[in-house]
Design a protein around this motif. Structure first.
Motif, PDB file in Angstrom:
ATOM      1  N   GLY A  71      60.702  83.329 -21.224  1.00  0.00           N
ATOM      2  CA  GLY A  71      59.617  84.230 -20.858  1.00  0.00           C
ATOM      3  C   GLY A  71      59.967  85.698 -20.964  1.00  0.00           C
ATOM      4  O   GLY A  71      59.082  86.555 -20.890  1.00  0.00           O
ATOM      5  N   GLY A  72      61.232  85.975 -21.142  1.00  0.00           N
ATOM      6  CA  GLY A  72      61.686  87.354 -21.231  1.00  0.00           C
ATOM      7  C   GLY A  72      61.542  87.941 -22.613  1.00  0.00           C
ATOM      8  O   GLY A  72      60.990  87.309 -23.528  1.00  0.00           O
ATOM      9  N   SER A  73      62.064  89.155 -22.765  1.00  0.00           N
ATOM     10  CA  SER A  73      61.930  89.891 -24.018  1.00  0.00           C
ATOM     11  C   SER A  73      63.268  90.485 -24.446  1.00  0.00           C
ATOM     12  O   SER A  73      64.126  90.783 -23.606  1.00  0.00           O
ATOM     13  N   LEU A  74      63.405  90.659 -25.745  1.00  0.00           N
ATOM     14  CA  LEU A  74      64.533  91.374 -26.328  1.00  0.00           C
ATOM     15  C   LEU A  74      64.024  92.127 -27.542  1.00  0.00           C
ATOM     16  O   LEU A  74      63.044  91.713 -28.171  1.00  0.00           O
ATOM     17  N   ARG A  75      64.700  93.214 -27.890  1.00  0.00           N
ATOM     18  CA  ARG A  75      64.395  93.922 -29.124  1.00  0.00           C
ATOM     19  C   ARG A  75      65.654  94.021 -29.973  1.00  0.00           C
ATOM     20  O   ARG A  75      66.671  94.572 -29.528  1.00  0.00           O
ATOM     21  N   LEU A  76      65.581  93.477 -31.156  1.00  0.00           N
ATOM     22  CA  LEU A  76      66.674  93.571 -32.104  1.00  0.00           C
ATOM     23  C   LEU A  76      66.454  94.776 -33.015  1.00  0.00           C
ATOM     24  O   LEU A  76      65.317  95.118 -33.352  1.00  0.00           O
ATOM     25  N   SER A  77      67.561  95.382 -33.416  1.00  0.00           N
ATOM     26  CA  SER A  77      67.510  96.510 -34.340  1.00  0.00           C
ATOM     27  C   SER A  77      68.390  96.214 -35.542  1.00  0.00           C
ATOM     28  O   SER A  77      69.409  95.532 -35.422  1.00  0.00           O
ATOM     29  N   CYS A  78      67.992  96.750 -36.672  1.00  0.00           N
ATOM     30  CA  CYS A  78      68.769  96.599 -37.892  1.00  0.00           C
ATOM     31  C   CYS A  78      68.811  97.957 -38.589  1.00  0.00           C
ATOM     32  O   CYS A  78      67.800  98.413 -39.127  1.00  0.00           O
ATOM     33  N   ALA A  79      69.966  98.598 -38.558  1.00  0.00           N
ATOM     34  CA  ALA A  79      70.138  99.895 -39.208  1.00  0.00           C
ATOM     35  C   ALA A  79      70.554  99.684 -40.653  1.00  0.00           C
ATOM     36  O   ALA A  79      71.518  98.959 -40.926  1.00  0.00           O
ATOM     37  N   GLY A 123      71.372  89.096 -26.958  1.00  0.00           N
ATOM     38  CA  GLY A 123      71.879  88.927 -25.610  1.00  0.00           C
ATOM     39  C   GLY A 123      71.368  87.650 -24.993  1.00  0.00           C
ATOM     40  O   GLY A 123      70.811  86.788 -25.679  1.00  0.00           O
ATOM     41  N   LEU A 124      71.565  87.551 -23.684  1.00  0.00           N
ATOM     42  CA  LEU A 124      71.127  86.393 -22.899  1.00  0.00           C
ATOM     43  C   LEU A 124      69.907  86.802 -22.087  1.00  0.00           C
ATOM     44  O   LEU A 124      69.925  87.822 -21.393  1.00  0.00           O
TER      45      LEU A 124
END
Length: 116
Positions: free
Chosen positions: A13-21, A8-9
């Motif tokens: 300084g922010g955070s993201l969590r990626l997932s891989c199924a 995403g955007l």
């Protein structure tokens, strides 16, 4: 088969969590990895984790900011990305390889955009 999501955007300084199924095979003797490719650049290694023991490895550029983990019950690998920088902007791919081989299974990629 690998299915990545979570991009995403986000502001710097922010955070993201990626997932891989992961599905379609037994991954106990595999290494799961995250790679990224920015526009006009080569694809580069980000992080990896061994499915059985959870041993991790990181690119120097993300050490201390990104954390790779796996949930063996859910057959899912995660990439927690904190303190994001504009230079982290890229398409992120998850991949899998047997211990003795090369990465030969790839997910479809998820876009991460970090604004300054």
């Amino acid at each position: 088969q690998l299915q990545a999501c979570g991009g995403g955007l986000v502001q710097a300084g922010g955070s993201l969590r990626l997932s891989c199924a992961a599905s379609g095979r037994t991954f106990s003797n595999y290494v799961m990895g995250w790679f990224r490719q920015a526009p006009g650049k080569e694809r580069e290694f980000v992080a990896s984790i061994t499915w059985r023991s959870g041993y991790t490895n990181y690119a120097d550029s993300v050490k201390g900011r990104f954390t790779i983990s796996r949930d063996t019950a859910k057959n899912t690998v995660y990439l927690q990305m904190n303190s994001l920088k504009p230079e982290d902007t890229a398409v992120y791919y998850c991949a899998a390889k047997h211990f003795a081989g090369n990465y030969d299974s790839w997910g479809q990629g998820t876009q991460v955009t970090v604004s300054s």
